[in-house]
Write a protein that holds these residues in place. Structure first.
Motif, short mmCIF file in Angstrom:
data_model
loop_
_atom_site.label_atom_id
_atom_site.label_comp_id
_atom_site.label_asym_id
_atom_site.label_seq_id
_atom_site.Cartn_x
_atom_site.Cartn_y
_atom_site.Cartn_z
N SER A 186 91.19 32.80 -99.40
CA SER A 186 90.22 31.49 -100.11
C SER A 186 89.15 31.62 -100.32
O SER A 186 88.51 31.65 -101.18
N HIS A 187 89.01 32.74 -99.74
CA HIS A 187 87.59 33.53 -100.16
C HIS A 187 87.60 33.96 -101.76
O HIS A 187 86.68 33.82 -102.25
N ARG A 188 88.49 34.72 -101.86
CA ARG A 188 88.67 35.21 -103.79
C ARG A 188 88.30 33.80 -104.27
O ARG A 188 87.56 33.83 -105.16
N GLU A 223 99.41 20.02 -93.99
CA GLU A 223 99.88 19.36 -94.56
C GLU A 223 100.35 17.98 -93.94
O GLU A 223 100.35 16.44 -94.86
N ARG A 224 100.68 17.49 -92.96
CA ARG A 224 100.83 16.54 -92.28
C ARG A 224 100.13 15.21 -92.39
O ARG A 224 99.88 14.35 -91.95
N LEU A 276 82.03 24.37 -97.16
CA LEU A 276 81.79 24.41 -98.65
C LEU A 276 84.14 24.21 -99.25
O LEU A 276 84.87 24.65 -98.23
N PRO A 277 84.63 23.81 -100.68
CA PRO A 277 85.08 23.02 -100.82
C PRO A 277 86.19 24.96 -100.78
O PRO A 277 85.51 26.05 -101.37
N VAL A 278 87.40 24.64 -101.00
CA VAL A 278 88.69 26.00 -101.46
C VAL A 278 88.67 25.96 -102.79
O VAL A 278 89.55 24.20 -102.79
N TYR A 332 91.85 21.97 -99.43
CA TYR A 332 90.93 21.38 -98.53
C TYR A 332 89.79 22.25 -98.38
O TYR A 332 89.33 23.12 -99.09
N THR A 333 88.50 22.04 -97.35
CA THR A 333 87.56 22.68 -97.20
C THR A 333 87.83 24.39 -96.23
O THR A 333 88.11 24.36 -95.20
#
Length: 543
Positions: free
Chosen positions: A151-153, A371-372, A488-490, A495-496
């Motif tokens: 996610s950071h990348r 996911e759920r 902050l979006p990923v 998901y964020t």
């Protein structure tokens, strides 16, 4: 109080009377088995047949003071290249073994490093906004699939691109050969340094994982290898071996399974030891619980029958009045000695010090929750009570029966800690902006004779998280989460960062609850106000 010292190379281990006899008995057992020589020779059979396959591919750390020297010319070229490009702000995206050692190395050597081992959107966003024009990002993951680091990348790639910067000029990857991250780096032209695949993450301080970000930050990493190498000649010996002495003290001090770690230097070493010891020994219903305290005479520290106080320092003998064991030496030697000692303690405790069977569980829970839930809300539950800015949640409604406010909740948790147990505080917050959360540990510790640990989430999932779920069933857990003001979006993920952070908190809490561990979540609707109310409630409790 008398003591005995064992010194070799540049490391000294001092044992006080209380631990001297059990450590000597443990060393005698180790000597009968030739354990010191076998460990130095990378004998994978030391921990029994069930651990042999894992150990066979996890003992490369024994030789790192010498084998890692092959990296030095490549690191010199990498550092020169990035400095010539004017890149002097080093950000490390990594978790657990990929982040803790570089953080200790740079802090001890006085170099600047921004560590991203969080999914808190406020902390991630602040890092990205800081000196992006001169930032070099080290993306560090052994498996290449760590969700936080991935996610950071993604977030940095987007930020670089939006700023008109080619990510390939700014991203350096550290990973194992053949990992998904290595493949992605090759596709995108990212500079890649491959680590030794026969070294587990928490034993990787002297591999590329520890050396690459530290070198980029300006540390003379060759000196670390020199410090560790000075200890090597003693490691195969049954006597005059301070690392063996430390391992015998850790694993042979029967009944003292809470290891309190105290020391101001090397800076942050206690947090690195915490991960190494907790993740290596906390399994099969047993293990050693590391408890990092703020100082040698930390407020609220009371010696207990099951407590082993270990103090450390860079040079000289650390003067700690109550310490059972004292370890003195430079950082490189400390890294190697603690790794060796942890492997020895694993032998004495009868566990495999190289696996982590319960770490994956919280990761799987997080993935399943996301996911759920899909686009809908995460299953956070309904608060049992609200006290100002704090909402109180627990899967065990009976645990908090009769509680009217946060003070009652804290009193209930402290009383729930069993005689041989501990209280763990787990804060899924901004490590910088919400730093006051860490101040809760000594205040809580002053109100119970039992050990109190503190961990930032999700960072601790790669550390004490293994012990919490795989170790003795005697923990009580206080989780703290908080509202997100600016998420902050990923990029390219559904998901964020804030949603991921909450899913990790709920997933871990579920893993603890499924095991019957007493656990409470305090959610701060306003972080500053909630932490202030929590501190107020604590101070109103009787010490």
């Amino acid at each position: 109080m008398s003591s005995d010292q064992v010194h070799a190379g540049n490391l000294t281990v001092t044992l006080r009377d209380a631990v001297r006899a059990p450590a000597d008995a443990a060393k005698a057992r180790l000597a009968e088995d030739g354990a010191a020589a076998r460990l130095a020779a990378r004998d994978a059979t030391l921990w029994g047949p069930e651990a042999e396959a894992e150990a066979a591919v996890r003992l490369g750390w024994v030789d790192l003071p010498r084998t890692s020297r092959a990296l030095l010319p490549e690191l010199d070229r990498l550092v020169a290249e990035k400095r010539a490009a004017g890149l002097d702000h080093v950000v490390l995206a990594g978790m657990g073994g990929s982040s803790l050692a570089p953080e200790v190395i740079t802090a001890t050597r006085g170099a600047e490093l921004t560590t991203l081992d969080t999914t808190d959107p406020q902390q991630v966003g602040r890092a990205i906004a800081d000196r992006l024009a001169t930032t070099v990002l080290v993306v560090s993951s052994k498996s290449g699939g760590t969700v936080e680091t991935d996610s950071h990348r993604r977030a940095y790639e987007q930020a670089f691109t939006d700023a008109g910067i080619d990510p390939a000029e700014r991203i350096v990857v550290v990973t194992d050969p053949g990992s998904p991250l290595a493949e992605l780096a090759a596709e995108r032209g990212y500079r890649t340094v491959l680590a030794d695949p026969e070294v587990g993450g928490r034993y990787s301080a002297l591999t590329a994982f520890g050396l690459v970000p530290s070198a980029l930050a300006g540390v003379d990493v060759a000196s670390l290898l020199d410090e560790a190498d000075a200890l090597v000649p003693s490691l195969s010996a049954d006597s005059g071996n301070p690392a063996l002495e430390l391992g015998a003290a850790l694993g042979g001090f029967t009944g003292h399974d809470k290891v309190v770690l105290a020391g101001a230097t090397p800076v942050g070493l206690g947090d690195w030891i915490e991960q190494l010891v907790a993740e290596s020994t906390g399994k099969s219903g047993r293990g050693l619980l590391p408890v990092v305290v703020e100082a040698a005479a930390a407020p609220g520290f009371t010696p207990a029958p099951d407590t082993h106080l270990v103090a450390f320092a860079e040079s000289g003998t650390p003067q700690v009045e109550l310490a059972d064991t004292l370890v003195s030496g430079p950082l490189g030697a400390q890294f190697l000695a603690w790794e060796y000692a942890t492997a020895v303690a694993g032998r004495l405790l009868g566990i495999d010090p190289f696996n982590q069977p319960n770490v994956q569980e919280s990761k799987d829970n997080t993935k399943a929750l996301l996911e759920r839930a899909g686009d809908g809300p995460l299953p956070a539950g309904t608060p049992l009570l609200v006290d100002g800015a704090i909402e109180v949640y627990s899967a065990d409604v009976a645990l908090l029966e009769g509680a009217k406010d946060v003070g009652d909740v804290l009193t209930t948790l402290l009383r729930a800690v069993p005689e041989a147990g501990y209280l763990a505080v787990m804060a899924y917050l901004d490590r910088v902006g919400d730093a006051a959360a860490a101040d809760l540990r000594p205040v809580l510790a002053a109100r119970t004779p039992r050990p109190v640990t503190f961990g930032w989430g999700p960072r601790f999932l790669h550390s004490t998280g293994q012990y919490h779920k795989g170790g003795p069933q005697n923990g009580v857990f206080l989780q703290i989460t908080g509202d997100v003001v600016a998420d902050l979006p990923v990029p390219d993920r559904p998901y964020t960062f804030g949603r991921l952070q909450m899913a990790q908190a709920l997933g871990d809490l579920g893993a603890l609850s499924d095991r019957g561990r007493p656990a409470v979540r305090l959610h701060l609707r306003d972080r500053a106000a909630g932490l202030a109310r929590l501190r107020q409630a604590l101070e109103q409790l009787e010490a």
